[in-house]
Design a protein around this motif. Structure first.
Motif, mmCIF file in Angstrom:
data_model
loop_
_atom_site.group_PDB
_atom_site.id
_atom_site.type_symbol
_atom_site.label_atom_id
_atom_site.label_comp_id
_atom_site.label_asym_id
_atom_site.label_seq_id
_atom_site.Cartn_x
_atom_site.Cartn_y
_atom_site.Cartn_z
ATOM 1 N N LEU A 9 0.821 -1.215 0.000
ATOM 2 C CA LEU A 9 0.000 0.000 0.000
ATOM 3 C C LEU A 9 0.852 1.261 0.000
ATOM 4 N N ALA A 10 1.988 1.226 0.689
ATOM 5 C CA ALA A 10 2.845 2.407 0.785
ATOM 6 C C ALA A 10 3.701 2.624 -0.455
ATOM 7 N N GLU A 11 4.254 1.525 -1.023
ATOM 8 C CA GLU A 11 5.240 1.673 -2.088
ATOM 9 C C GLU A 11 4.861 1.016 -3.411
ATOM 10 N N GLY A 12 3.861 0.145 -3.405
ATOM 11 C CA GLY A 12 3.435 -0.512 -4.645
ATOM 12 C C GLY A 12 2.649 0.446 -5.522
ATOM 13 N N LYS A 13 2.553 0.093 -6.791
ATOM 14 C CA LYS A 13 1.798 0.922 -7.731
ATOM 15 C C LYS A 13 0.831 0.031 -8.504
ATOM 16 N N ALA A 14 -0.460 0.185 -8.205
ATOM 17 C CA ALA A 14 -1.485 -0.541 -8.943
ATOM 18 C C ALA A 14 -1.714 0.203 -10.252
ATOM 19 N N VAL A 15 -1.289 -0.411 -11.343
ATOM 20 C CA VAL A 15 -1.369 0.229 -12.657
ATOM 21 C C VAL A 15 -2.760 0.065 -13.252
ATOM 22 N N LEU A 20 0.403 -4.976 -10.776
ATOM 23 C CA LEU A 20 0.843 -4.342 -9.542
ATOM 24 C C LEU A 20 2.361 -4.258 -9.597
ATOM 25 N N LYS A 21 2.885 -3.046 -9.589
ATOM 26 C CA LYS A 21 4.336 -2.861 -9.622
ATOM 27 C C LYS A 21 4.871 -2.820 -8.200
ATOM 28 N N VAL A 22 5.813 -3.719 -7.922
ATOM 29 C CA VAL A 22 6.474 -3.770 -6.611
ATOM 30 C C VAL A 22 7.984 -3.765 -6.814
ATOM 31 N N ASP A 23 8.387 -3.107 -7.891
ATOM 32 C CA ASP A 23 9.800 -3.135 -8.274
ATOM 33 C C ASP A 23 10.700 -2.344 -7.334
ATOM 34 N N SER A 24 10.143 -1.498 -6.480
ATOM 35 C CA SER A 24 10.992 -0.727 -5.567
ATOM 36 C C SER A 24 11.413 -1.527 -4.336
ATOM 37 N N PHE A 25 10.797 -2.705 -4.114
ATOM 38 C CA PHE A 25 11.154 -3.480 -2.925
ATOM 39 C C PHE A 25 11.141 -4.997 -3.109
ATOM 40 N N ILE A 26 10.692 -5.511 -4.268
ATOM 41 C CA ILE A 26 10.681 -6.970 -4.462
ATOM 42 C C ILE A 26 11.450 -7.421 -5.691
ATOM 43 N N ASN A 27 11.122 -6.887 -6.863
ATOM 44 C CA ASN A 27 11.690 -7.514 -8.053
ATOM 45 C C ASN A 27 12.552 -6.632 -8.955
ATOM 46 N N HIS A 28 12.990 -5.514 -8.462
ATOM 47 C CA HIS A 28 14.014 -4.748 -9.182
ATOM 48 C C HIS A 28 15.035 -4.249 -8.168
ATOM 49 N N GLN A 29 14.557 -3.457 -7.246
ATOM 50 C CA GLN A 29 15.366 -3.073 -6.084
ATOM 51 C C GLN A 29 14.857 -3.920 -4.916
ATOM 52 N N SER A 179 -7.483 -9.336 -3.504
ATOM 53 C CA SER A 179 -8.814 -9.683 -4.003
ATOM 54 C C SER A 179 -9.224 -8.813 -5.181
ATOM 55 N N LYS A 180 -8.632 -7.593 -5.253
ATOM 56 C CA LYS A 180 -9.012 -6.682 -6.334
ATOM 57 C C LYS A 180 -7.891 -5.689 -6.595
ATOM 58 N N LEU A 181 -7.640 -5.464 -7.875
ATOM 59 C CA LEU A 181 -6.698 -4.440 -8.325
ATOM 60 C C LEU A 181 -7.426 -3.505 -9.275
ATOM 61 N N ALA A 182 -7.123 -2.247 -9.177
ATOM 62 C CA ALA A 182 -7.582 -1.237 -10.137
ATOM 63 C C ALA A 182 -6.552 -0.123 -10.083
ATOM 64 N N GLU A 183 -6.639 0.811 -10.999
ATOM 65 C CA GLU A 183 -5.670 1.900 -10.990
ATOM 66 C C GLU A 183 -5.657 2.576 -9.621
ATOM 67 N N ASN A 184 -4.471 2.591 -8.993
ATOM 68 C CA ASN A 184 -4.263 3.190 -7.669
ATOM 69 C C ASN A 184 -5.126 2.565 -6.561
ATOM 70 N N GLN A 185 -5.530 1.304 -6.750
ATOM 71 C CA GLN A 185 -6.363 0.646 -5.746
ATOM 72 C C GLN A 185 -5.936 -0.812 -5.583
#
Length: 195
Positions: A9-15, A20-29, A179-185
């Motif tokens: 919720l703090a650092e991920g980006k729901a596109v 769901l981008k989690v590249d800042s803490f899981i799969n890039h950095q 359970s659900k992804l949407a832009e910024n959610q």
């Protein structure tokens, strides 16, 4: 796992509804201390199951698999997605179609590192449609290894991956179930409702 949900919720980006981008803490950095906590949780869940090896698929699964294996004190075996000039004999191979990338690749595992004596935990970063995990299961079954289950950091529970694996007799443990992804959610399945 509240720690992971809060980080998402703090650092991920729901596109959108699938990404769901989690590249800042899981799969890039990768934050090593944070990843260590995730590995500790996965290892704790499977601690009493006699795991002899942790298996993962290159490349985003390597960090959580390594941290989990450190706690379990067992080796990590990395399944390859790309052909290798050095790793080209004594292989188990299967074709996997990636939903995320929209392409197929040949998943490869060396026969030298897995045997019928191994009881294996598969660890990966995401579970969505379950194609990659199912490919890993096929390779492990070719080697006659037994499978303790699949441990994933993030499950997109609205996609069919868990059900596909359950149909194959594979248990799934996810640290965060979306359970659900949407832009910024991003919405999670509450932990008390997890199966």
């Amino acid at each position: 796992m509240k720690l992971l949900e809060e980080k998402i919720l703090a650092e991920g980006k729901a596109v959108n509804e699938n990404i769901l981008k989690v590249d800042s803490f899981i799969n890039h950095q990768i934050d090593p201390a944070f990843m260590s906590e995730l590995g500790r949780e996965l290892a704790s869940h499977f601690a009493d199951q006699g795991i002899t090896k942790v298996i993962t698929i290159e490349s985003s699964g390597i960090a959580p698999a390594l941290m989990t294996a450190c706690i379990l004190n067992v080796p990590v075996v990395i399944l390859k997605k790309e052909p290798s000039k050095a790793l080209n004999q004594n292989l188990y191979q299967t074709v996997v179609t990636s939903y995320t990338k929209g392409s197929s690749y040949e998943l490869t595992m060396s026969k030298e590192h897995i045997s019928e004596n191994d009881h294996v935990l598969i660890v990966d970063d995401f579970l969505a449609n379950g194609e990659t995990a199912t490919g890993a299961v096929r390779l492990l079954r070719k080697a006659h290894a037994t499978i303790a289950g699949l441990g994933v950091l993030i499950e997109k529970s609205f996609q069919p991956g868990r059900e596909k694996l359950k149909e194959q007799g594979i248990s799934v443990y996810a640290l965060a179930r979306i359970s659900k992804l949407a832009e910024n959610q991003v919405e999670f399945i509450p932990e008390e409702n997890e199966i």
